[in-house]
Design a protein around this motif. Structure first.
Motif, mmCIF file in Angstrom:
data_model
loop_
_atom_site.group_PDB
_atom_site.id
_atom_site.type_symbol
_atom_site.label_atom_id
_atom_site.label_comp_id
_atom_site.label_asym_id
_atom_site.label_seq_id
_atom_site.Cartn_x
_atom_site.Cartn_y
_atom_site.Cartn_z
ATOM 1 N N ASN A 106 -53.444 -27.200 -46.322
ATOM 2 C CA ASN A 106 -54.085 -27.500 -45.046
ATOM 3 C C ASN A 106 -54.607 -26.174 -44.499
ATOM 4 N N LYS A 107 -55.849 -25.879 -44.875
ATOM 5 C CA LYS A 107 -56.371 -24.535 -44.619
ATOM 6 C C LYS A 107 -56.411 -24.207 -43.138
ATOM 7 N N VAL A 108 -56.909 -25.153 -42.359
ATOM 8 C CA VAL A 108 -57.081 -24.871 -40.929
ATOM 9 C C VAL A 108 -55.729 -24.570 -40.290
ATOM 10 N N ARG A 109 -54.770 -25.444 -40.595
ATOM 11 C CA ARG A 109 -53.465 -25.254 -39.978
ATOM 12 C C ARG A 109 -52.832 -23.927 -40.393
ATOM 13 N N SER A 110 -52.922 -23.635 -41.691
ATOM 14 C CA SER A 110 -52.323 -22.388 -42.157
ATOM 15 C C SER A 110 -53.043 -21.179 -41.584
ATOM 16 N N LEU A 111 -54.356 -21.276 -41.455
ATOM 17 C CA LEU A 111 -55.091 -20.140 -40.893
ATOM 18 C C LEU A 111 -54.692 -19.906 -39.448
ATOM 19 N N ILE A 112 -54.500 -20.998 -38.714
ATOM 20 C CA ILE A 112 -54.067 -20.841 -37.320
ATOM 21 C C ILE A 112 -52.682 -20.185 -37.282
ATOM 22 N N THR A 113 -51.811 -20.632 -38.173
ATOM 23 C CA THR A 113 -50.470 -20.039 -38.220
ATOM 24 C C THR A 113 -50.547 -18.563 -38.584
ATOM 25 N N LEU A 114 -51.338 -18.262 -39.619
ATOM 26 C CA LEU A 114 -51.493 -16.865 -40.019
ATOM 27 C C LEU A 114 -52.043 -16.038 -38.864
ATOM 28 N N ALA A 115 -53.011 -16.628 -38.145
ATOM 29 C CA ALA A 115 -53.598 -15.913 -37.011
ATOM 30 C C ALA A 115 -52.531 -15.629 -35.961
ATOM 31 N N ALA A 116 -51.657 -16.611 -35.718
ATOM 32 C CA ALA A 116 -50.601 -16.417 -34.721
ATOM 33 C C ALA A 116 -49.663 -15.286 -35.141
ATOM 34 N N ILE A 117 -49.286 -15.295 -36.415
ATOM 35 C CA ILE A 117 -48.387 -14.244 -36.901
ATOM 36 C C ILE A 117 -49.084 -12.888 -36.823
ATOM 37 N N ALA A 118 -50.325 -12.855 -37.314
ATOM 38 C CA ALA A 118 -51.072 -11.594 -37.308
ATOM 39 C C ALA A 118 -51.256 -11.100 -35.882
ATOM 40 N N PHE A 119 -51.558 -12.035 -34.997
ATOM 41 C CA PHE A 119 -51.740 -11.673 -33.592
ATOM 42 C C PHE A 119 -50.470 -11.025 -33.038
ATOM 43 N N GLY A 120 -49.335 -11.620 -33.386
ATOM 44 C CA GLY A 120 -48.057 -11.051 -32.963
ATOM 45 C C GLY A 120 -47.895 -9.631 -33.456
ATOM 46 N N CYS A 121 -48.173 -9.419 -34.747
ATOM 47 C CA CYS A 121 -48.039 -8.073 -35.321
ATOM 48 C C CYS A 121 -48.996 -7.099 -34.646
ATOM 49 N N ILE A 122 -50.239 -7.556 -34.441
ATOM 50 C CA ILE A 122 -51.231 -6.675 -33.819
ATOM 51 C C ILE A 122 -50.758 -6.264 -32.426
ATOM 52 N N SER A 123 -50.263 -7.242 -31.655
ATOM 53 C CA SER A 123 -49.801 -6.901 -30.304
ATOM 54 C C SER A 123 -48.696 -5.863 -30.346
ATOM 55 N N LEU A 124 -47.780 -6.046 -31.293
ATOM 56 C CA LEU A 124 -46.675 -5.085 -31.408
ATOM 57 C C LEU A 124 -47.199 -3.701 -31.756
ATOM 58 N N ILE A 125 -48.125 -3.667 -32.717
ATOM 59 C CA ILE A 125 -48.629 -2.379 -33.180
ATOM 60 C C ILE A 125 -49.407 -1.672 -32.073
ATOM 61 N N ILE A 126 -50.225 -2.444 -31.354
ATOM 62 C CA ILE A 126 -51.029 -1.841 -30.287
ATOM 63 C C ILE A 126 -50.128 -1.422 -29.114
ATOM 64 N N GLN B 35 -42.948 3.369 -38.636
ATOM 65 C CA GLN B 35 -41.772 2.536 -38.353
ATOM 66 C C GLN B 35 -42.169 1.258 -37.625
ATOM 67 N N LEU B 36 -43.204 1.389 -36.788
ATOM 68 C CA LEU B 36 -43.664 0.241 -36.015
ATOM 69 C C LEU B 36 -44.328 -0.778 -36.936
ATOM 70 N N LEU B 37 -45.068 -0.286 -37.919
ATOM 71 C CA LEU B 37 -45.700 -1.184 -38.891
ATOM 72 C C LEU B 37 -44.614 -1.934 -39.651
ATOM 73 N N ILE B 38 -43.605 -1.177 -40.065
ATOM 74 C CA ILE B 38 -42.500 -1.808 -40.795
ATOM 75 C C ILE B 38 -41.783 -2.813 -39.904
ATOM 76 N N ALA B 39 -41.569 -2.405 -38.637
ATOM 77 C CA ALA B 39 -40.858 -3.297 -37.715
ATOM 78 C C ALA B 39 -41.632 -4.588 -37.497
ATOM 79 N N SER B 40 -42.958 -4.492 -37.306
ATOM 80 C CA SER B 40 -43.693 -5.730 -37.028
ATOM 81 C C SER B 40 -43.743 -6.608 -38.277
ATOM 82 N N PHE B 41 -43.848 -5.968 -39.431
ATOM 83 C CA PHE B 41 -43.825 -6.744 -40.673
ATOM 84 C C PHE B 41 -42.469 -7.449 -40.831
ATOM 85 N N SER B 42 -41.412 -6.713 -40.521
ATOM 86 C CA SER B 42 -40.081 -7.318 -40.632
ATOM 87 C C SER B 42 -39.916 -8.466 -39.655
#
Ligand SMILES: Nc1ncnc2c1ncn2[C@@H]1O[C@H](COP(=O)(O)OP(=O)(O)O)[C@@H](O)[C@H]1O
Ligand SMILES: [Mg+2]
Lengths: 416, 223
Positions: free
Chosen positions: A17-37, A380-387
């Protein structure tokens, strides 16, 4: 090497389900980006603040006469270093030490003839202080102490002072004016001296600028009638090396009747700020973990619901319950890893782009100058957000996966 | 020895407040090499009986022995292992895993077994040939016709060399001609390899291919 079918299955199911997974990936990525920024912004702020605190006044390590830390504030002149030159020589041979400069601080009165105000005096070595006030480690930051009008003290000056800009303004003193400094000598007598205002300055701290007067240490010693100094300020080549130098200093000063404090024990405001922001950042991490958990939970839960019959099928074919659990945890993990990687990549690029421009910031509380914030890219922040992405994806897929693994097979097979 | 031995099987379902007696005391013995049809009108309990034999549901009372093993004593993992080694399934809706190719679908049950990589590939290719689909190995289920899908499902059921294959209405979603062809594939395997087939059906033509027919009515065996 062959890719395990389980992993293939997980990856393909994630993209079913591409759309659903992309939205989920976007949410996760968004979370990581916010942490990193956000984290990178805090880090940069802390770093600039730290360097500013160190270079405007504290230096990296301050050395005092033994007893000064405990009792020096009540009787500052009882705890003076008698042989500063000898100690300077000893210390300057330590690796990573850039320079040592003496200081005497004392309070007194300043008078223009019309007004008198209580002040905070620093007797310093102009060259030494100038070296301290240069910040090289932070790009774009102003030096710790900046001259606003007139000139800074130089090595040949004697009866010259520079005034904090708040003080100069309050007293109506201008460059070239003469002022009278009054204070108690070391022996307790009253002494006064005429001094010429050579310049005005400002630092990160408005409080300091409102009360501070700086003069050559020789002038201060004359005024106080002493040849001792109060503090030896050590500047280290890089702040990161402070502890290494501290260790060696401790060893050196052990039998010299001296004691010392590193900058981080002196920088109260900095420490409190770091702690405050550190806590806020923890809250942010928590919120982001929740976002990631909810979005993955939703995705896995929906996909398990849709694939109930498939789960029944693989269990009928002989998969154990634990294997079903593993299969869906693997899907969660694939989502987490992909989202995390996208987030780290995008976050790093974004941090870099933002730093190219810089964010203009207003003066922090108690400070006088604005500054330009950057987003520091912290490994460390990159590692932390990935974790966080990884762990929350595992956590959130566990419940639906567990539920799936508990289904009665015949019921699951009847599901449409 | 009978390969399946069911005694006094009952199965109740709770449907809201009402209790449905889907099986009301079924005895069934299936011997080696049988090609057994379970017939009966809709709702007579055919699926329920096959589910119990396949160890994918538990009886309310009664006992089942598969190849001499009393399954009521087994844990969920042991049941899974029993299914993996002794029982194959063919479903009415084919139930292939949509993201896997025909080849991978057949390969799937083998992954848990310690078989060398190239042996596994060979085995799967043989199974594909057996059902006449060697040129469709890389096709995904949605690129196959109903009959082809059911043949992949048969190959998947056969791959772990089970003693019994259970097929709940295997032809119900196929047209008559394809259904018969699929049954013929099953029959041939039964004759060549001695695999026991137990299948349910409405179709008289399909029933006529069975070596024996068990008639169910209202949760009881009537002949
Ligand atoms: N999971 C279930 N919950 C409630 N009732 C069920 C369930 N499975 C089967 N039944 C009922 O049990 C009876 C037998 O069903 P089933 O074995 O599916 O019959 P058949 O396969 O012969 O059509 C039917 O009345 C059916 O409604
Ligand atoms: Mg049925």
């Amino acid at each position: 090497m062959e890719i395990p079918l389980d992993l293939k299955l997980a990856v393909r199911n994630v993209f079913r389900n591409k759309v659903r997974s992309l939205i989920t990936l976007a949410a996760i990525a968004f979370g990581c980006i916010s942490l990193i920024i956000a984290g990178g912004f805090f880090e940069d702020t802390f770093l600039q603040m730290r360097e500013s605190v160190i270079h405007s006044n504290l230096g990296h390590i301050q050395i005092y006469k033994k007893g000064y830390i405990e009792k020096g504030s009540a009787k500052p002149f009882d705890y003076m270093i008698e042989n500063p030159d000898e100690i300077e020589k000893l210390i300057s041979s330590i690796e990573h030490v850039e320079l040592i400069t003496p200081r005497i601080t004392f309070s007194g009165l300043m008078s223009t003839g019309e007004n008198t105000v209580s002040i905070f005096c620093q007797g310093i070595n102009p060259e030494g202080e100038q070296a301290i006030s240069v910040i090289e480690t932070v790009k774009g930051a102003t030096s710790g102490l900046a001259i606003e009008a007139g000139e800074n003290l130089s090595q040949n000056d004697m009866y010259n002072v520079i005034l904090g800009r708040g003080l100069a303004k309050a007293m109506g003193s201008k460059v070239g004016d003469f002022i009278i400094l009054v204070c108690n000598t070391v022996g307790g007598a009253l002494n006064a001296m005429d001094m010429k205002v050579k310049g005005t300055f400002f630092t990160i701290s408005k409080e300091f600028d409102d009360r501070a007067v700086r003069m050559p240490i020789a002038a201060a010693q004359t005024l106080l009638r002493t040849d001792k100094v109060q503090t030896l300020v050590v500047l280290v080549d890089k702040t990161e090396n402070t502890d290494q130098v501290k260790k060696q200093l401790l060893y050196l000063v052990k039998d010299k009747d001296l004691e010392l404090k590193p900058w981080y024990e002196l920088a109260d405001f900095y420490n409190k700020t770091v702690e405050l922001y550190g806590r806020q950042f923890l809250v942010l991490k928590f919120i982001i973990a929740i976002i990631v958990i909810l979005s993955i939970f939703n995705t896995i839960n929906m996909s398990i619901w849709e694939r109930t019959r498939e789960i029944g099928t693989i269990m009928a074919l002989g998969s154990r319950r634990r294997e079903v659990l593993k299969l869906f945890l693997l899907e969660g993990l694939v989502l987490g890893i992909l989202g995390g990687l996208i987030g780290i990549a995008a976050g790093t690029v974004l941090a870099y782009l933002i730093s190219l421009v810089g964010i203009p910031m207003p003066p922090p509380p108690g400070a006088t100058v604005g500054w330009t914030a950057h987003i520091k890219i912290v490994p460390q922040l990159l590692i932390a957000s990935f974790s966080i992405a990884l762990i929350s994806s595992l956590v959130s897929s566990f419940y639906p996966a567990f539920k799936a693994s508990r289904l009665i097979i015949a019921d699951a097979l009847r599901h449409f | 020895m009978d390969i399946v031995e069911a005694k006094a099987l009952t199965k109740d379902f709770h449907l809201g407040k009402t209790l449905i007696y889907a099986l009301k005391g079924v005895d069934l013995a299936v011997s080696e090499r049988e090609f057994l049809a379970i017939a009966g009108p809709s709702g007579s309990g055919k699926s329920t009986l096959l589910n119990l034999i396949g160890c994918i549901d538990l009886p309310t009372s009664g006992s089942i022995k598969i190849d001499g093993i009393d399954v009521s004593a087994l844990s969920s993992d042991e049941l899974a292992d029993l299914r993996a080694t002794k029982i194959g399934f063919i479903f009415q809706m084919f139930n292939l895993i949509p993201v896997l190719s025909a080849f991978e679908n057949i390969e799937y049950p083998l992954l848990r077994k310690k078989i060398k990589h190239h042996m596994r590939k060979e085995k799967v290719m043989d199974a594909l040939k057996n059902v006449g689909l060697e040129s469709f190995a890389t096709h995904k289920p949605d690129e196959l016709s109903g009959g082809q899908r059911q043949r992949v499902a048969i190959a998947r059921a056969l791959i772990s060399e089970p003693k019994i294959i259970l097929a709940d209405e295997p032809t119900a979603n196929l047209d008559h001609k394809t259904g018969t062809a699929v049954l013929e594939v099953m029959k041939k395997i039964n004759e060549d390899q001695g695999t026991v087939f137990i299948f349910s059906t409405h179709d008289p033509k399909v029933m006529s291919m069975a070596s024996r027919i068990v008639q169910l009515m209202d949760g009881k065996v009537i002949s």
